[in-house]
Motif scaffolding. Structure first.
Motif, PDB file in Angstrom:
ATOM      1  N   ARG A   1       2.935  -4.824   5.693  1.00  0.00           N
ATOM      2  CA  ARG A   1       1.775  -4.984   6.572  1.00  0.00           C
ATOM      3  C   ARG A   1       1.080  -3.630   6.635  1.00  0.00           C
ATOM      4  NH1 ARG A   1       4.396  -6.938  10.718  1.00  0.00           N
ATOM      5  NH2 ARG A   1       4.454  -5.014  11.894  1.00  0.00           N
ATOM      6  N   TRP A   2      -0.140  -3.593   6.178  1.00  0.00           N
ATOM      7  CA  TRP A   2      -0.926  -2.361   6.176  1.00  0.00           C
ATOM      8  C   TRP A   2      -1.995  -2.474   7.240  1.00  0.00           C
ATOM      9  CZ3 TRP A   2       2.527  -0.742   3.060  1.00  0.00           C
ATOM     10  CH2 TRP A   2       2.467   0.539   2.535  1.00  0.00           C
ATOM     11  N   GLU A   3      -2.100  -1.457   8.096  1.00  0.00           N
ATOM     12  CA  GLU A   3      -3.053  -1.437   9.202  1.00  0.00           C
ATOM     13  C   GLU A   3      -3.872  -0.155   9.137  1.00  0.00           C
ATOM     14  OE1 GLU A   3      -0.522  -1.968  12.613  1.00  0.00           O
ATOM     15  OE2 GLU A   3       0.059  -3.995  12.003  1.00  0.00           O
ATOM     16  N   GLY A   4      -4.505   0.064   7.975  1.00  0.00           N
ATOM     17  CA  GLY A   4      -5.414   1.196   7.826  1.00  0.00           C
ATOM     18  C   GLY A   4      -4.793   2.494   7.341  1.00  0.00           C
ATOM     19  N   ALA A   5      -3.489   2.532   7.140  1.00  0.00           N
ATOM     20  CA  ALA A   5      -2.851   3.746   6.623  1.00  0.00           C
ATOM     21  C   ALA A   5      -3.169   3.911   5.143  1.00  0.00           C
ATOM     22  CB  ALA A   5      -1.343   3.683   6.818  1.00  0.00           C
ATOM     23  N   GLU A   6      -3.147   5.152   4.684  1.00  0.00           N
ATOM     24  CA  GLU A   6      -3.257   5.445   3.258  1.00  0.00           C
ATOM     25  C   GLU A   6      -1.977   6.163   2.846  1.00  0.00           C
ATOM     26  OE1 GLU A   6      -6.877   7.496   2.312  1.00  0.00           O
ATOM     27  OE2 GLU A   6      -8.091   5.731   2.758  1.00  0.00           O
ATOM     28  N   VAL A   7      -1.290   5.589   1.865  1.00  0.00           N
ATOM     29  CA  VAL A   7      -0.011   6.129   1.425  1.00  0.00           C
ATOM     30  C   VAL A   7      -0.084   6.408  -0.069  1.00  0.00           C
ATOM     31  CG1 VAL A   7       2.465   5.681   1.196  1.00  0.00           C
ATOM     32  CG2 VAL A   7       1.239   4.889   3.247  1.00  0.00           C
ATOM     33  N   ALA A   8       0.064   7.683  -0.445  1.00  0.00           N
ATOM     34  CA  ALA A   8       0.057   8.087  -1.852  1.00  0.00           C
ATOM     35  C   ALA A   8       1.474   7.976  -2.413  1.00  0.00           C
ATOM     36  CB  ALA A   8      -0.459   9.519  -1.977  1.00  0.00           C
ATOM     37  N   TRP A   9       1.580   7.555  -3.684  1.00  0.00           N
ATOM     38  CA  TRP A   9       2.883   7.334  -4.290  1.00  0.00           C
ATOM     39  C   TRP A   9       2.715   7.265  -5.797  1.00  0.00           C
ATOM     40  CZ3 TRP A   9       7.849   7.615  -3.632  1.00  0.00           C
ATOM     41  CH2 TRP A   9       8.761   6.752  -4.244  1.00  0.00           C
TER      42      TRP A   9
ATOM     43  N   GLY B   1       1.149   6.423   8.109  1.00  0.00           N
ATOM     44  CA  GLY B   1       0.296   6.597   9.258  1.00  0.00           C
ATOM     45  C   GLY B   1       0.916   7.600  10.222  1.00  0.00           C
ATOM     46  N   PRO B   2       0.205   8.062  11.214  1.00  0.00           N
ATOM     47  CA  PRO B   2      -1.222   7.873  11.417  1.00  0.00           C
ATOM     48  C   PRO B   2      -2.052   8.744  10.470  1.00  0.00           C
ATOM     49  CG  PRO B   2      -0.331   9.250  13.190  1.00  0.00           C
ATOM     50  CD  PRO B   2       0.815   8.881  12.269  1.00  0.00           C
ATOM     51  N   PRO B   3      -3.309   8.517  10.290  1.00  0.00           N
ATOM     52  CA  PRO B   3      -4.027   7.431  10.972  1.00  0.00           C
ATOM     53  C   PRO B   3      -3.605   6.075  10.431  1.00  0.00           C
ATOM     54  CG  PRO B   3      -5.465   8.507   9.386  1.00  0.00           C
ATOM     55  CD  PRO B   3      -4.174   9.276   9.385  1.00  0.00           C
ATOM     56  N   GLY B   4      -3.837   5.067  11.222  1.00  0.00           N
ATOM     57  CA  GLY B   4      -3.413   3.725  10.860  1.00  0.00           C
ATOM     58  C   GLY B   4      -1.900   3.620  10.884  1.00  0.00           C
ATOM     59  N   ALA B   5      -1.405   2.539  10.290  1.00  0.00           N
ATOM     60  CA  ALA B   5       0.036   2.314  10.225  1.00  0.00           C
ATOM     61  C   ALA B   5       0.340   1.454   9.009  1.00  0.00           C
ATOM     62  CB  ALA B   5       0.531   1.627  11.500  1.00  0.00           C
ATOM     63  N   ALA B   6       1.555   1.569   8.516  1.00  0.00           N
ATOM     64  CA  ALA B   6       2.030   0.761   7.398  1.00  0.00           C
ATOM     65  C   ALA B   6       3.490   0.434   7.629  1.00  0.00           C
ATOM     66  CB  ALA B   6       1.855   1.510   6.079  1.00  0.00           C
ATOM     67  N   PHE B   7       3.877  -0.804   7.337  1.00  0.00           N
ATOM     68  CA  PHE B   7       5.236  -1.271   7.570  1.00  0.00           C
ATOM     69  C   PHE B   7       5.705  -2.076   6.362  1.00  0.00           C
ATOM     70  CE2 PHE B   7       2.896  -1.016  11.507  1.00  0.00           C
ATOM     71  CZ  PHE B   7       3.728  -0.257  12.315  1.00  0.00           C
ATOM     72  N   VAL B   8       6.989  -1.920   6.013  1.00  0.00           N
ATOM     73  CA  VAL B   8       7.563  -2.624   4.873  1.00  0.00           C
ATOM     74  C   VAL B   8       8.874  -3.276   5.298  1.00  0.00           C
ATOM     75  CG1 VAL B   8       8.515  -2.356   2.550  1.00  0.00           C
ATOM     76  CG2 VAL B   8       6.488  -1.057   3.206  1.00  0.00           C
ATOM     77  N   ALA B   9       9.114  -4.500   4.802  1.00  0.00           N
ATOM     78  CA  ALA B   9      10.363  -5.219   5.077  1.00  0.00           C
ATOM     79  C   ALA B   9      10.914  -5.754   3.758  1.00  0.00           C
ATOM     80  CB  ALA B   9      10.114  -6.371   6.044  1.00  0.00           C
TER      81      ALA B   9
END
Length: 123
Positions: A51-59, A26-34
């Motif tokens: 926790r994904w809050e609308g982010a798009e993450v390519a991998w 993100g942005p847009p949105g946000a993404a968090f990893v623990a």
């Protein structure tokens, strides 16, 4: 994190509220990893919460992965298909899969091998 020594090693109880979630998109949105279980505890599997809050993450996966949704709706775009994963459902995703993580969810993940970064020279 609570530990009880038993048998070959400690049993660990991990609460996602006790972990440090780091930004991963993100942005847009946000993404968090623990990460909940470190390589020092087990190089065989990596376990954590995200926790994904609308982010798009390519991998492209460098490991096998299981994702299990706790809250919300996790979205995964892979191989031309969109998967919408809800609480009580999980995905198994093989190594080498090109994908995009998305959605709005709290989920857990398991990766194998846990030391994939070292194996690929990324650590």
């Amino acid at each position: 994190m609570n530990q009880a020594v038993s048998g070959k090693g400690p049993v660990l109880l991990v609460d996602h509220h006790d972990l440090e979630f780091l930004p991963r998109g993100g942005p847009p949105g946000a993404a968090f990893v623990a990460r909940a279980i470190s390589n020092e505890i087990s190089p065989n599997i990596g376990i954590g919460f995200a926790r994904w809050e609308g982010a798009e993450v390519a991998w492209t996966l460098l490991y096998d992965e299981v994702i299990f949704v706790i809250e919300g709706c996790f979205e995964l775009n892979a191989n031309g298909e969109l998967y919408r994963v809800k609480p009580g459902q999980l995905l198994w995703i093989p190594e080498g899969t090109e994908l995009v993580y998305g959605g709005h969810a709290l989920f857990g993940y398991v990766v194998h091998p846990g030391d994939w970064k070292q194996r690929h020279g990324l650590a």
